[in-house]
Design an enzyme around this catalytic site. Structure first.
Site, PDB file in Angstrom:
ATOM      1  CE  LYS A 158      51.844  54.711 -16.324  1.00 32.81           C
ATOM      2  NZ  LYS A 158      52.765  53.767 -15.642  1.00 32.81           N
TER       3      LYS A 158
ATOM      4  CD  GLU B 243      43.220  45.747 -26.256  1.00 34.44           C
ATOM      5  OE1 GLU B 243      43.894  46.797 -26.237  1.00 34.44           O
ATOM      6  OE2 GLU B 243      43.686  44.628 -25.971  1.00 34.44           O
TER       7      GLU B 243
ATOM      8  N   GLY C 170      50.299  50.307 -14.181  1.00 31.74           N
ATOM      9  CA  GLY C 170      48.890  50.067 -14.487  1.00 31.74           C
ATOM     10  C   GLY C 170      48.242  49.137 -13.487  1.00 31.74           C
ATOM     11  NE  ARG C 171      52.500  44.447 -13.035  1.00 24.82           N
ATOM     12  CZ  ARG C 171      53.190  44.948 -14.072  1.00 24.82           C
ATOM     13  NH1 ARG C 171      52.525  45.438 -15.120  1.00 24.82           N
ATOM     14  NH2 ARG C 171      54.526  44.958 -14.069  1.00 24.82           N
TER      15      ARG C 171
ATOM     16  CD  GLU D 106      50.574  43.482 -17.291  1.00 23.44           C
ATOM     17  OE1 GLU D 106      50.355  44.605 -16.773  1.00 23.44           O
ATOM     18  OE2 GLU D 106      49.912  43.035 -18.245  1.00 23.44           O
TER      19      GLU D 106
ATOM     20  CG  HIS E  38      29.608  22.209  -6.796  1.00 22.39           C
ATOM     21  ND1 HIS E  38      28.995  21.091  -6.310  1.00 22.39           N
ATOM     22  CD2 HIS E  38      29.598  23.117  -5.795  1.00 22.39           C
ATOM     23  CE1 HIS E  38      28.599  21.305  -5.064  1.00 22.39           C
ATOM     24  NE2 HIS E  38      28.938  22.531  -4.732  1.00 22.39           N
TER      25      HIS E  38
ATOM     26  CE  LYS F  88      49.454  46.956 -24.966  1.00 22.67           C
ATOM     27  NZ  LYS F  88      49.810  48.096 -24.073  1.00 22.67           N
TER      28      LYS F  88
HETATM   29  O1  F6P Z   1      48.618  44.680 -20.163  1.00 21.50           O
HETATM   30  C1  F6P Z   1      49.499  45.642 -20.606  1.00 21.50           C
HETATM   31  C2  F6P Z   1      49.089  46.988 -20.049  1.00 21.50           C
HETATM   32  O2  F6P Z   1      50.039  47.958 -20.366  1.00 21.50           O
HETATM   33  C3  F6P Z   1      48.861  46.939 -18.551  1.00 21.50           C
HETATM   34  O3  F6P Z   1      50.044  47.035 -17.804  1.00 21.50           O
HETATM   35  C4  F6P Z   1      47.926  48.106 -18.385  1.00 21.50           C
HETATM   36  O4  F6P Z   1      47.255  48.048 -17.133  1.00 21.50           O
HETATM   37  C5  F6P Z   1      46.990  47.882 -19.561  1.00 21.50           C
HETATM   38  O5  F6P Z   1      47.841  47.390 -20.604  1.00 21.50           O
HETATM   39  C6  F6P Z   1      46.233  49.108 -20.017  1.00 21.50           C
HETATM   40  O6  F6P Z   1      47.128  50.136 -20.317  1.00 21.50           O
HETATM   41  P1  F6P Z   1      46.526  51.653 -20.370  1.00 21.50           P
HETATM   42  O7  F6P Z   1      46.018  51.961 -18.985  1.00 21.50           O
HETATM   43  O8  F6P Z   1      47.684  52.505 -20.762  1.00 21.50           O
HETATM   44  O9  F6P Z   1      45.417  51.672 -21.375  1.00 21.50           O
END
Ligand code: F6P
Length: 545
Positions: free
Chosen positions: A207, A213, A268-269, A354, A385, A496
């Site tokens: 987003k 990452e 995002g979620r 979250e 199990h 972060k």
């Molecule tokens: O976990 C924090 C967060 O901002 C989530 O809300 C989001 O889905 C994820 O990191 C990835 O963010 P982006 O889509 O901006 O890379």
């Protein structure tokens, strides 16, 4: 100021807990032979049985009063109509607009109808997914795409990953899907190994286009492509992006026309309905993707129109609040008896924890009651199990959502029968227990452990869409009753920021970190830094243990 825990209803529920804490669920059935019929509900292709809960008719009525007295009607109307309810980020929350398959407009708080740009996004996803699936879209050497790699994390991974896994049996037979999320290099290394860069398409899903990452994994993927296949001119045929940040995506090397835009008012979620869901459309086709949206839209309409007592998201939310705020359960287990839903617990973890892992209300005041539970789980029958022993005979009280689809895979009817009978047996055993004689012997199970059972007629895109929307709205209702903002996530920003500080300063003096972090950093420095440790003793000991 209104204090939830001082409300008459809340205090009545506290009293009701004290009155019913020793009730046996099985006695509720004995007292009311119609309990199953009264405490089950069908919405579209979903059937919810919530009768195996330690909730009497009186408790249920009082829980419904809690919803009636809450801001639910107002906050729900505000969400669907584009009001700014995500107050700390000053944004509307309009993931429901992404699946608005009606011909009705949806207005953003700024007065603009968001549907035209959503329709343009659908057209772009439609064109692109058709082209990749039918071979019109080729890589730099003219070969069709065979492997799709989604690079993203959190909501930019979990939703499409879960859905592609859930609908695997409906996936395009000649397309393989891979999901890279962890910054741990072994994740992307494992995925890239064995892929042909000439027939691989990367979707950079982020987003913000600023998540460490995802950007590192995307750079590694680009380097792998350039080292093994083409040159910068070929990037465009192998990299597309789903993002709100067009500028950063372009700077990465994504062609303008291959940026699948979505908007800041999509959390995002809650974004799998947007172009973050591009892998889903590639996997099951655009029509299947739209079916998933339709299923979610049907659940939206149910959520908007059904009275609370017949409203599936509201009922699931209230059941959760009963256990969290009155019974004192700390966790909630998600146990899909469906291997295709093995990613669902992880997806619901982010959605719920979250969203509702908060401790201040929308006015910034600390809350004096529990909020989001610890959500966890694993598929059945595997869970039997692994952790069912604790659930049967342990000292903890864990409400469970059993989820399954009724329709077996053709040719696997015997497996499916065993799967579903195991699920029903476990739910019954959790409730009935196995008390032998006048006292509990060490081999018996206390029982009285509650569960819901959610049955899908079939695991189709439509029913999956409804299932996910159901849980989205359950989380929303709980957030409204707890008066928290379910749509920001400032807690994750702290980690972060500190990660950035640590990585930038590995070679400098780190004494303003705590002693533990300093000591551990010295170990890292030996590995990653320039090796010039300062004079603290830890450095020496870590070097010569
Ligand atoms: O976990 C924090 C967060 O901002 C989530 O809300 C989001 O889905 C994820 O990191 C990835 O963010 P982006 O889509 O901006 O890379």
């Amino acid at each position: 100021m209104f204090q939830l825990t001082r409300s008459v209803t809340w205090q009545a529920l506290q009293r009701l807990y004290r009155e019913t804490e020793n009730d046996r669920i099985r006695d509720y059935f004995a007292a009311d032979p119609k309990r199953f019929e009264k405490m089950s509900l069908r919405v579209g292709g979903l059937f919810l049985d919530y009768s195996k809960h330690q909730i009497s008719d009186t408790v249920l009525a009082k829980l419904l009063e809690l919803a009636d007295h809450s801001a639910l009607v107002q906050r729900r109307a505000q969400m669907f109509s584009g009001d700014i309810i995500n107050v700390t980020e000053d944004r509307p929350v309009l993931h429901t607009a992404l699946r608005n398959v009606s011909d009705q407009p949806v207005y953003h708080a700024d007065g603009k109808d968001v549907m035209p740009e959503i329709h343009r996004s659908w057209e772009q996803i439609h064109r692109f997914s058709d082209a990749v699936r039918n071979g019109e879209w080729t890589g730099h050497s003219g070969q069709r795409i065979r492997d799709v790699v989604n690079i993203g994390i959190g909501g930019s991974d979990l939703g499409p990953n879960m859905a592609c896994r859930a609908l695997l049996n409906q996936r395009h037979p000649e397309l393989n899907f891979h999901f890279v999320s962890n910054v741990d290099g072994t994740h992307i290394q494992k995925v890239l190994k064995g892929l042909d860069p000439a027939t691989t398409l990367f979707i950079v899903s982020t987003k913000t286009f600023s998540t460490q990452e995802t950007l590192l994994n995307a750079r590694t993927a680009r380097r792998w492509f350039l080292e093994n296949a083409g040159d910068d001119a070929d990037i465009g045929a192998h990299f597309v992006a789903a993002s709100t940040n067009r500028k950063a995506a372009t700077e990465f090397g994504i062609r303008e026309e291959n940026i699948f835009e979505f908007w800041a008012w999509v959390g995002g979620r809650y974004s799998m309905w947007s172009s973050i869901g591009l892998p889903i459309a590639l996997a099951i086709g655009f029509d299947g993707f739209m079916d998933m949206l339709r299923g979610a839209h049907e659940m939206d309409r149910h959520f908007l129109e059904a009275p609370n007592a017949e409203n599936m998201p509201v009922l699931m939310a209230l059941i959760g609040i009963w256990y969290i705020n009155f019974v004192g359960a700390e966790t909630h287990a998600i146990v899909p008896y469906d291997q295709a839903l093995n990613q669902l617990p992880s997806f619901l973890q982010q959605l719920d924890m979250e969203s509702n892992g908060k401790s201040v209300d929308i006015f910034g005041h600390p809350v004096n009651y529990k909020t989001g539970p610890i959500v966890w789980g694993q598929t059945g029958s595997n869970g039997q199990h692994a952790f069912f022993q604790l659930l049967h005979q342990g000292t903890r009280y864990v409400p469970i959502d059993f989820i399954a689809s009724l329709k077996p895979e053709p040719g696997f009817e015997e497996h499916h029968f065993a799967l579903l009978t195991n699920m029903l047996a476990q739910a019954n055993a959790f409730m009935e227990g196995s008390q032998t004689g006048s006292r509990l012997d060490p081999y018996s199970c206390p029982g009285n452990r509650p569960s819901s059972t959610l049955l899908l007629d079939e695991l189709t895109p439509r029913n999956l869409g409804a299932l996910i929307a159901l849980y989205e709205h359950k989380v929303f209702v709980q957030g409204v009753i707890w008066n928290i903002n379910s749509f920001d996530q400032w807690g994750v920003e702290l980690g972060k920021r500190i990660a950035g500080e640590i990585s930038e300063r590995i070679d400098t003096n780190v004494t303003d970190f705590d002693p533990s972090t300093q000591g551990l950093l010295h170990l890292l420095r030996d590995r990653f830094g320039d090796g010039e440790a300062d004079d603290t003793s830890t450095a020496e000991s870590s070097r010569n243990p």
